[in-house]
Structure formats: C-alpha cells, structure tokens
Design an enzyme around this catalytic site. Structure first.
Site, PDB file in Angstrom:
ATOM      1  CB  CYS A 157       9.687  -4.052   2.493  1.00 62.44           C
ATOM      2  SG  CYS A 157       8.533  -3.815   1.128  1.00 62.44           S
ATOM      3  CG  ASP A 207       5.531  22.640  -7.284  1.00 63.89           C
ATOM      4  OD1 ASP A 207       4.972  21.864  -6.492  1.00 63.89           O
ATOM      5  OD2 ASP A 207       6.657  22.419  -7.753  1.00 63.89           O
ATOM      6  CG  ASP A 261       2.832  17.349   0.834  1.00 63.82           C
ATOM      7  OD1 ASP A 261       3.722  16.767   1.481  1.00 63.82           O
ATOM      8  OD2 ASP A 261       2.057  16.750   0.060  1.00 63.82           O
ATOM      9  CB  CYS A 272       7.273  12.254   3.296  1.00 63.82           C
ATOM     10  SG  CYS A 272       8.429  13.277   2.366  1.00 63.82           S
TER      11      CYS A 272
END
Length: 431
Positions: free
Chosen positions: A82, A331, A377, A404
């Site tokens: 993190c 995909d 995506d 993302c």
C-alpha cells in the site's frame, strides 16, 4: 544536475505523483520522495540520479501536512503493498481525482480542459475489502512464511494480519502456512527453483465460496493438507494447482485437485461463475458501484446491440444483457470465453454471443452486425492498437471506457476524442 547519491537536501512537496510519492523541485530538479505529502516540508536523501529527475528517501518531516495520519497497519512501511495509508482517506480520494487531471494535462486530448471530472466515489469501509489474496511463500530457518515482497526487492515480509485483505482469506492463508510447515512440503527456493512459491485465495462475496491455487514449480502431494484445510474451512469449494516453470506469477497449466471447477459470485442483479484463473475485480463491493456507473453511463435500450471488448468471463457485459437486443463479447483467453458462455447460459440468456478473438469486429461488421454501443475494459496497458484503430473506423455511436490506469486512458483519449464527445469521467476507488 549537481545532485549526488547520498546527498541530503531540504524540499517542499508541491504535488503527489501517480504512485503516491511526494514531488518537489530542488534548484529546478524534479525530486520524487515516497512517503511525503503535498504541502509538507521535508529533509530527504538522494538515492538515485536519473537523466531528468532524482529519487530520494524521506529522512525527516520538518512541517507535516494536517492530513497526515498514522497508518493502522503494522507492516505498512515495510511491505510495499500500500502507498497512501499515511494520508487521510477523504484526501486520498481527492488525490485520485487530481491524478486524472494530471494525466489529461500531460496527453492533452481534444477539449480536455472542459471535461467534467466527477469526484471519486469512495468506499464506505476502506479496510478488509480485498477479496483475493496472492501471497508469496518462502522458508526461513525451517519455518514457512507467507506475505509480500518489500518494495523493489525479493525480501519477503511476513504478513498474518493484512489491513486491506478480506479477513476470511487471511485466516485461511495463515492456516495454509501452518499446514505447509506441519507436513514439511517443499517450498520454493530461488536457487533450487523448486517447490510451492505462491498461494492464491479468492472469496466470492455473493456465495461466500472460496477457491485456492497452489503455484508450484514441481509436482507436490497436497492430499493431507487439503483434507485438514477443508475440514477447518467448509467455505473452500475449489483447490487447484498451477504448474509454473517461468518467472511469471502463473504458468499455463492449472489442474483442479479437489472440489468443483468454479465458485459463484454475484453483482448487481445476476450471478456468474469464476474459474480459478479467471479475472475479476478484487473489491466486490466497489465493483457493484463501478458496474452500476457503467450501466448508467451507457444508457442502452432493448433495440440496441452492444459489443463487450475485453469481456473476460462476461462480468461487466452481463450487466447489460437484459437491457439490449444482443451482446457480443470478445477476449483472447479461451478459458474466459468458455466461462462467459456458461455464465450466459446459466442466466438463461439467448442474446449473448462470445468468441475467442483479438481483431474480430471487422468480421462481424462484414457479416452484417452493427453495434450501437461499445464497452471496453482493457488491462493497464490500455487499448490494443488494432482495437483502437477498429473503434475509430467503425465508431459505435456511444461507448464506455472502464480504465484502471489514468495515463493510458488519457493517451487513448487523444485518439478517441477526435470522433467522440467526452461527456464525463467518473472515478471509483477500488484499492
């Protein structure tokens, strides 16, 4: 630049970078300082000198930000998993919204100054949200440890109480570690290159079912371990072994050694199956928010036809299936397409069609199919160049881009904004 490695300098932090590090200027030289926050005055030591910037280590905070907090995690500064726990959560969300602005300013897609950037939608509880655990396994002094590598190293940090990890998956991981010790199973060694190296544990929030993958570089007998583990945790329904002989996280061969092939997850108003290697978002509660935002943004109706690029097991596209006339997904991973077909069948959908392909849209159009809407995506690398070219050529009248990575999103918008109007950008905090 006259700065040298080990040199110590004072620095005022002007902003924060994409990895959460503080950024300042020392005599016009860009300096990156992990752990420093915007507005702080710090004393730091240069650790590397690059052509256009330097990297430094935080030594002392002379003037702290009023938004700095003490991380609750005991290994926060060691494990590298993190980056923002020392920043108050509401300010973390503001920082992530700001990252979008920084990326747009760098790549400058058409009319970017007028884009509506909506505030980041945060979590109600930003702890224990991560439903997939993927820990490295090593042995130290005859004792098995599991955790993450310290940043930029192969030094394992033992983790038995992760603040962001789902508590059930963490408890199972702790049990796995004990059983690996108990049954003296071979543990991966970077010199010998043999043994169990990684364990993946995923919990489906909708069903509470759990699946495990043991990644190993040679065959191992897990019979006793699996028997004891599944007795202790009846939530476990799948145990698989992945054989990996490369430097990648996973190898190509995955074998189910106990239980069923998939676990059942749910999002919005539908269920779907996940095989052990299938991709799904790591934060189930925020995935519900994310997919809800995508559905709201695309505004489809029953007369329209939708293409779901990078469809994976169909998770995001299935949210639209009952709202459109037809949906076609694509995909490059055969197992994902097989799962997508099974998921559509289990939901009783006869309007969903999935194919293994990379550049299939031109063929669909040649066959007479016309998409009114598109959802993409892509991975962190952004849109594949062939797909981007295809989108620009065929141009469905509306699209939603789920990203993302703010940098590759901004880069792709340079091309997309030439043919599309960008209505707004909505960020959702996932990690």
């Amino acid at each position: 630049m006259n700065l040298q490695v080990k040199q110590c300098i004072p620095l005022k932090i002007k902003r924060m970078g994409i990895n959460g590090e503080g950024i300042g200027f020392y005599k016009k030289t860009l300096v990156f300082v992990p752990g420093a926050l915007k507005g702080e005055e710090v004393f730091c030591q240069i650790v590397s000198v690059k052509r256009n910037f330097v990297q430094a280590k935080l030594l002392k905070i002379n003037k702290a930000s009023k938004f700095r907090v003490d991380p609750e995690c005991g290994v926060y500064e060691e494990c590298g998993g993190c980056q923002l726990m020392h920043l108050r959560y509401d300010k973390q969300l503001e920082f992530k919204t700001d990252l979008l602005g920084q990326a747009l300013k760098k790549f400058k897609p058409a009319n970017f100054e007028s884009y509506e950037i909506r505030p980041t939608i945060g979590m109600k509880q930003p702890q224990h949200y991560r439903a997939k655990l993927q820990f490295q396994i090593r042995s130290f002094g005859g004792s098995v440890k599991a955790g993450l590598f310290a940043e930029g190293s192969h030094r394992l940090i033992n983790i038995d109480d992760c603040l962001v990890q789902d508590e059930l998956t963490q408890a199972i991981m702790n049990k796995v570690t004990n059983l690996l010790d108990k049954y003296k199973l071979p543990i991966y060694n970077e010199r010998k290159i043999s043994g169990i190296r990684t364990v993946m544990i995923r919990r489906a929030l909708g069903s509470n079912q759990v699946q495990l993958i043991f990644v190993t570089s040679n065959p191992v007998s897990l019979t006793k371990l699996v028997k004891e583990l599944t007795l202790s945790y009846p939530e476990i329904v799948t145990v698989a072994v992945n054989y990996n002989y490369s430097s990648e996280i996973y190898g190509q061969e995955t074998e189910i050694i106990w239980g069923q092939d998939t676990i059942q997850e749910e999002v919005l108003d539908y269920n779907f199956a996940l095989s052990p290697r299938a991709f799904y978002q790591l934060n189930p509660k925020q995935t519900e928010v994310l997919y809800g935002q995508a559905v709201e943004a695309l505004e489809v109706d029953k007369s329209e036809h939708l293409i779901d690029a990078y469809c994976g097991v169909g998770t995001i596209g299935l949210a639209f299936a009952k709202k459109v006339s037809t949906i076609r997904g694509m995909d490059i991973i055969p197992e994902a397409i097989e799962d997508a077909r099974k998921n559509a069948e289990s939901l009783g959908l006869d309007n969903a069609h999935y194919e293994v392909a990379e550049d299939i849209i031109p063929r669909w159009y040649k066959e007479g199919y016309r998409a009114d809407a598109l959802i993409v995506d892509p991975p962190r690398t952004g849109l594949d160049s062939k797909l981007l070219k295809t989108i620009l050529e065929y141009t469905p009248k509306k699209m939603v881009y789920v990203s993302c990575n703010v940098s590759t999103l901004a880069r792709d918008l340079v091309s997309l904004a030439k043919v599309y109007d960008v209505n707004y950008i909505q960020s959702v905090d996932m990690f």
